[in-house]
Design a protein around this motif. Structure first.
Motif, PDB file in Angstrom:
ATOM      1  N   SER A 119       0.835  -1.200   0.000  1.00 14.49           N
ATOM      2  CA  SER A 119       0.000   0.000   0.000  1.00 14.49           C
ATOM      3  C   SER A 119       0.870   1.250   0.000  1.00 14.49           C
ATOM      4  N   ASP A 120       0.252   2.388  -0.234  1.00 16.19           N
ATOM      5  CA  ASP A 120       0.988   3.660  -0.195  1.00 16.19           C
ATOM      6  C   ASP A 120       1.626   3.877   1.176  1.00 16.19           C
ATOM      7  N   LYS A 121       0.918   3.500   2.241  1.00 11.45           N
ATOM      8  CA  LYS A 121       1.479   3.643   3.585  1.00 11.45           C
ATOM      9  C   LYS A 121       2.710   2.764   3.777  1.00 11.45           C
ATOM     10  N   ALA A 122       2.721   1.617   3.117  1.00 17.22           N
ATOM     11  CA  ALA A 122       3.885   0.732   3.205  1.00 17.22           C
ATOM     12  C   ALA A 122       5.111   1.393   2.603  1.00 17.22           C
ATOM     13  N   PHE A 123       4.930   2.089   1.502  1.00 18.20           N
ATOM     14  CA  PHE A 123       6.066   2.787   0.881  1.00 18.20           C
ATOM     15  C   PHE A 123       6.492   3.987   1.722  1.00 18.20           C
ATOM     16  N   GLU A 124       5.550   4.627   2.399  1.00 17.17           N
ATOM     17  CA  GLU A 124       5.902   5.747   3.267  1.00 17.17           C
ATOM     18  C   GLU A 124       6.831   5.297   4.383  1.00 17.17           C
ATOM     19  N   ASN A 129      13.158   9.622   1.063  1.00 18.13           N
ATOM     20  CA  ASN A 129      14.455   9.702   0.390  1.00 18.13           C
ATOM     21  C   ASN A 129      14.842   8.371  -0.243  1.00 18.13           C
ATOM     22  N   THR A 130      14.564   7.286   0.481  1.00 17.70           N
ATOM     23  CA  THR A 130      14.883   5.953  -0.051  1.00 17.70           C
ATOM     24  C   THR A 130      14.088   5.679  -1.319  1.00 17.70           C
ATOM     25  N   PHE A 131      12.808   6.015  -1.284  1.00 15.63           N
ATOM     26  CA  PHE A 131      11.978   5.763  -2.457  1.00 15.63           C
ATOM     27  C   PHE A 131      12.399   6.641  -3.636  1.00 15.63           C
ATOM     28  N   PRO A 137      16.668   7.038 -12.545  1.00 19.46           N
ATOM     29  CA  PRO A 137      16.970   6.182 -13.702  1.00 19.46           C
ATOM     30  C   PRO A 137      18.160   5.252 -13.475  1.00 19.46           C
ATOM     31  N   GLU A 138      19.181   5.740 -12.778  1.00 20.11           N
ATOM     32  CA  GLU A 138      20.366   4.900 -12.568  1.00 20.11           C
ATOM     33  C   GLU A 138      20.108   3.744 -11.605  1.00 20.11           C
ATOM     34  N   ASN A 139      18.972   3.783 -10.873  1.00 18.52           N
ATOM     35  CA  ASN A 139      18.649   2.706  -9.933  1.00 18.52           C
ATOM     36  C   ASN A 139      17.478   1.848 -10.420  1.00 18.52           C
ATOM     37  N   LYS A 140      17.237   1.896 -11.713  1.00 20.32           N
ATOM     38  CA  LYS A 140      16.104   1.165 -12.286  1.00 20.32           C
ATOM     39  C   LYS A 140      16.208  -0.339 -12.042  1.00 20.32           C
ATOM     40  N   GLN A 141      17.402  -0.900 -12.178  1.00 21.87           N
ATOM     41  CA  GLN A 141      17.587  -2.338 -11.978  1.00 21.87           C
ATOM     42  C   GLN A 141      17.315  -2.722 -10.525  1.00 21.87           C
ATOM     43  N   GLN A 142      17.793  -1.905  -9.613  1.00 26.24           N
ATOM     44  CA  GLN A 142      17.558  -2.154  -8.194  1.00 26.24           C
ATOM     45  C   GLN A 142      16.065  -2.083  -7.862  1.00 26.24           C
TER      46      GLN A 142
END
Length: 215
Positions: A119-124, A129-131, A137-142
């Motif tokens: 959920s959105d709260k899970a990403f919060e 900053n982490t998200f 673009p340089e972290n697309k694979q990760q």
């Protein structure tokens, strides 16, 4: 009395008689109509729909279950997992992430796929900053590797999530299922909603971003 006066009096009496007759007929008709209405309801009312009663009937157990309610929106079985994820207001961040990682093409495939969508709260909870770093673009694979932790091949319904079972993600990692009372967890993330069946899989909303174990 003159003939003219007699003729006028006769005409007056005739009109008076006709008027009384009409009034009597109208009164009788009114009585008959009232009696008919008392015996039977107004048929026009039978064709009227009461919106409140119609709504309540549509939300009872007698209504056909054509869709599952996930994240506040209906997720229709006729739609694929991407369309159903996109329709949920609780999964806007996850939607943005799978688009950024170019995973929508894969999830639009035949499948079936089981998606544990944070959920959105899970990403919060992982921090803004982490998200933001993951979305660069340089972290697309990760980002893609992280999101693959949430996708399992096959159709896994809520009832199939048994305590102690192990699921293998499309990225080759493992997810551990555990239960506690009525709660079902996948790698420590609680499954918040019963699945939303889709045309090429199913969707479960979880309350944490998943980190998977190596196989």
């Amino acid at each position: 009395m003159k003939k003219t006066q007699l003729f006028a009096l006769s005409i007056s009496l005739l009109f008076s008689t006709l008027l009384l007759s009409c009034n009597g007929t109208n009164e009788e008709n009114s009585k008959n109509e009232a009696q008919r209405e008392a015996r039977s309801p107004d048929l026009r009312m039978e064709n009227k729909v009461n919106p409140a009663s119609h709504y309540s009937r549509a939300n009872t157990d007698e209504a056909p279950l054509t869709s599952a309610n996930v994240g506040g929106n209906e997720m229709f079985p006729s739609q694929n997992v991407v369309a159903n994820i996109t329709s949920s207001p609780k999964l806007t961040t996850f939607t943005s992430a799978i688009k950024k990682a170019d995973l929508t093409t894969s999830l639009n495939g035949t499948g079936p796929y089981t998606v544990f969508a944070p959920s959105d709260k899970a990403f919060e909870a992982i921090g803004e900053n982490t998200f933001e770093d993951l979305m660069k673009p340089e972290n697309k694979q990760q980002l893609a590797e992280l999101l693959n932790n949430h996708v399992v091949s096959g159709m896994i319904q809520y009832a199939d999530l048994k305590d102690g079972s192990v699921l293998r993600t499309v990225g080759g990692k493992q997810l551990q299922v555990s239960t506690s009372g009525n709660k079902v967890m996948v790698n420590g993330a609680e499954v918040e909603n019963i699945e939303g069946e889709s045309s090429n899989g199913t969707v479960h909303i979880v309350n944490k971003v998943l980190t998977a174990n190596n196989s």
